[in-house]
Design an enzyme around this catalytic site. Structure first.
Site, short mmCIF file in Angstrom:
data_model
loop_
_atom_site.label_atom_id
_atom_site.label_comp_id
_atom_site.label_asym_id
_atom_site.label_seq_id
_atom_site.Cartn_x
_atom_site.Cartn_y
_atom_site.Cartn_z
N ASP A 82 -25.77 -43.38 -81.80
CA ASP A 82 -24.44 -42.99 -81.31
C ASP A 82 -24.49 -41.66 -80.56
O ASP A 82 -23.83 -41.47 -79.53
CB ASP A 82 -23.46 -42.83 -82.48
CG ASP A 82 -22.96 -44.17 -83.00
OD1 ASP A 82 -22.92 -45.14 -82.23
OD2 ASP A 82 -22.59 -44.25 -84.19
N LYS A 115 -22.15 -46.75 -92.77
CA LYS A 115 -23.08 -45.90 -92.01
C LYS A 115 -23.78 -44.83 -92.86
O LYS A 115 -24.89 -44.42 -92.54
CB LYS A 115 -22.34 -45.23 -90.85
CG LYS A 115 -22.10 -46.16 -89.66
CD LYS A 115 -21.51 -45.41 -88.50
CE LYS A 115 -21.42 -46.31 -87.28
NZ LYS A 115 -20.95 -45.60 -86.09
P1 NAP Z 1 -13.38 -41.79 -88.88
O1 NAP Z 1 -14.68 -41.41 -89.46
O2 NAP Z 1 -12.40 -42.55 -89.70
O3 NAP Z 1 -12.68 -40.43 -88.35
C1 NAP Z 1 -11.43 -40.45 -87.70
C2 NAP Z 1 -10.94 -39.02 -87.42
O4 NAP Z 1 -9.66 -39.15 -86.77
C3 NAP Z 1 -10.69 -38.20 -88.67
O5 NAP Z 1 -10.86 -36.84 -88.35
C4 NAP Z 1 -9.22 -38.48 -88.97
O6 NAP Z 1 -8.56 -37.44 -89.66
C5 NAP Z 1 -8.64 -38.55 -87.58
N1 NAP Z 1 -7.44 -39.39 -87.56
C6 NAP Z 1 -7.36 -40.71 -87.86
N2 NAP Z 1 -6.08 -41.13 -87.71
C7 NAP Z 1 -5.36 -40.05 -87.35
C8 NAP Z 1 -3.99 -39.85 -87.05
N3 NAP Z 1 -3.09 -40.85 -87.11
N4 NAP Z 1 -3.57 -38.61 -86.71
C9 NAP Z 1 -4.45 -37.61 -86.66
N5 NAP Z 1 -5.78 -37.72 -86.92
C10 NAP Z 1 -6.22 -38.93 -87.26
O7 NAP Z 1 -13.57 -42.68 -87.56
P2 NAP Z 1 -14.78 -42.57 -86.52
O8 NAP Z 1 -15.88 -43.49 -86.93
O9 NAP Z 1 -15.08 -41.13 -86.32
O10 NAP Z 1 -14.13 -43.23 -85.20
C11 NAP Z 1 -13.15 -42.53 -84.45
C12 NAP Z 1 -12.84 -43.33 -83.17
O11 NAP Z 1 -13.98 -43.41 -82.34
C13 NAP Z 1 -12.42 -44.78 -83.45
O12 NAP Z 1 -11.39 -45.13 -82.56
C14 NAP Z 1 -13.67 -45.57 -83.12
O13 NAP Z 1 -13.38 -46.90 -82.69
C15 NAP Z 1 -14.24 -44.75 -81.98
N6 NAP Z 1 -15.68 -44.93 -81.83
C16 NAP Z 1 -16.16 -45.38 -80.64
C17 NAP Z 1 -17.51 -45.53 -80.45
C18 NAP Z 1 -18.03 -46.04 -79.13
O14 NAP Z 1 -19.19 -46.45 -79.06
N7 NAP Z 1 -17.25 -45.98 -78.08
C19 NAP Z 1 -18.41 -45.22 -81.49
C20 NAP Z 1 -17.90 -44.73 -82.69
C21 NAP Z 1 -16.54 -44.60 -82.86
P3 NAP Z 1 -8.37 -37.48 -91.26
O15 NAP Z 1 -9.72 -37.18 -91.83
O16 NAP Z 1 -7.35 -36.45 -91.50
O17 NAP Z 1 -7.94 -38.88 -91.60
#
Ligand code: NAP
Length: 300
Positions: free
Chosen positions: A106, A70
């Site tokens: 998004d 992205k």
């Molecule tokens: P990302 O960029 O990898 O960010 C994930 C965030 O969650 C980071 O702040 C990370 O912290 C934290 N995190 C991950 N695992 C963790 C854990 N075990 N304990 C505590 N904190 C944790 O991912 P993203 O793209 O933002 O996506 C996040 C979620 O949103 C995913 O489940 C994704 O499928 C969902 N999503 C849904 C949509 C939709 O259209 N519905 C769109 C986009 C994303 P650290 O930096 O400390 O690792």
């Protein structure tokens, strides 16, 4: 029927086998009888440049972009729409006259997933858990709506502070470690609480979000960006406590619908997209060891 005139759109990601976008978009094209096809395009990070040249050479008309491309896709684009500039990431590309134009749907997709449920956003206090790409898109959407009382809680105060710095100085966003008292205070005052972490994606996962439910106002709206499972432990707890709960299916559909409209110029059939998505998740979605969608029957 696929012919020499069929327009092709793909989703670039790695891995991409888990994506429900092909299902959603192909159902939408079929419903409107549009001569388009949407295909998953697994592209390893080292091959992104070649893949982009390939899209142009083969005559694709658009693409979605997902993890991990992205942000790294940006240098390959000819133009960035304001939506992508604001978020600093691209999830949709329109290919017009050989030019790549990058958008981010998004952000508005999240906002529209709330307004579609008649949720008023104006003047609300929001708490977000997580500081990744999705959280950034959600915050940009909220700021665009004039929301400026936002608290970010993460497992690391440093990451929360770095995240806050991504937004213009003077914006009323605070960041903290979600174990701090400041976070508990913020959730005790918030109107909307949003999980933007992947915690809850797997039902076997042991990690739980650090919510002191006694402190959460009874009328707070509880959102999770996750759509599979449709009700995470977090949403189940909130629902049992009588909160309005919203999962990520609406956001997925809205961001997809906005992309569909950019590619085709037609109003996206949102209800058909949502129905296909919900049916699929309810009936047959499992991921195998390589993170590829397979039906439950295949797994057994
Ligand atoms: P990302 O960029 O990898 O960010 C994930 C965030 O969650 C980071 O702040 C990370 O912290 C934290 N995190 C991950 N695992 C963790 C854990 N075990 N304990 C505590 N904190 C944790 O991912 P993203 O793209 O933002 O996506 C996040 C979620 O949103 C995913 O489940 C994704 O499928 C969902 N999503 C849904 C949509 C939709 O259209 N519905 C769109 C986009 C994303 P650290 O930096 O400390 O690792």
């Amino acid at each position: 029927m696929i012919t020499g005139k069929t327009k092709t759109i793909g989703i670039l990601g790695y891995p991409v086998g888990h994506s429900l976008s092909p299902l959603m978009h192909n159902a939408a094209f079929a419903a409107l009888e549009l001569d388009y096809i949407y295909v998953p395009l697994p592209v390893a990070p080292d091959h992104l440049g070649q893949a982009m040249a390939g899209l142009k050479a083969i005559g694709f008309v658009g693409a979605n972009v997902t993890i991990p491309h992205k942000v790294t896709i940006i240098p390959y684009l000819d133009e960035l729409d304001r939506s992508a500039e604001l978020v600093g990431a691209v999830n949709t590309i329109v290919i017009r006259k050989g030019r790549f134009i990058g958008y981010n749907t998004d952000s508005l997709g999240f906002i529209q997933s709330l307004t579609a449920k008649n949720i008023t956003i104006k003047g609300k206090k929001v708490v977000i858990m997580g500081a990744g790409g999705a959280a950034r898109a959600v915050v940009c959407g909220l700021l665009e709506q004039g929301i400026d009382q936002i608290t970010i809680g993460t497992r690391s105060n440093l990451k929360a502070q770095e995240f806050v710095k991504l937004f213009p100085a003077g914006t009323n966003i605070q960041g903290c470690d979600w174990q701090e008292e400041l976070f508990t205070e913020a959730i005790s005052q918030c109107d909307i609480l949003i999980n933007c972490t992947p915690i809850g994606m797997s039902s076997s996962q042991e990690v739980e979000l650090p919510i002191n439910w006694q402190k959460v106002q009874s009328n707070a709206i509880i959102c999770d960006l996750i759509y599979n499972p449709p009700l995470t432990n977090f949403l189940t707890e909130a629902k049992n406590r009588g909160h309005i709960v919203i999962n990520g299916a609406g956001m997925l559909v809205e961001q997809g619908a906005l992309a569909f409209e950019l590619w085709t110029g037609q109003i996206a059939p949102r209800s058909i997209m949502l129905k296909n998505l919900e049916n699929f998740v309810a009936n047959c979605m499992e991921l195998d060891k390589d993170n590829i969608i397979v039906s439950r029957k295949t797994l057994k």
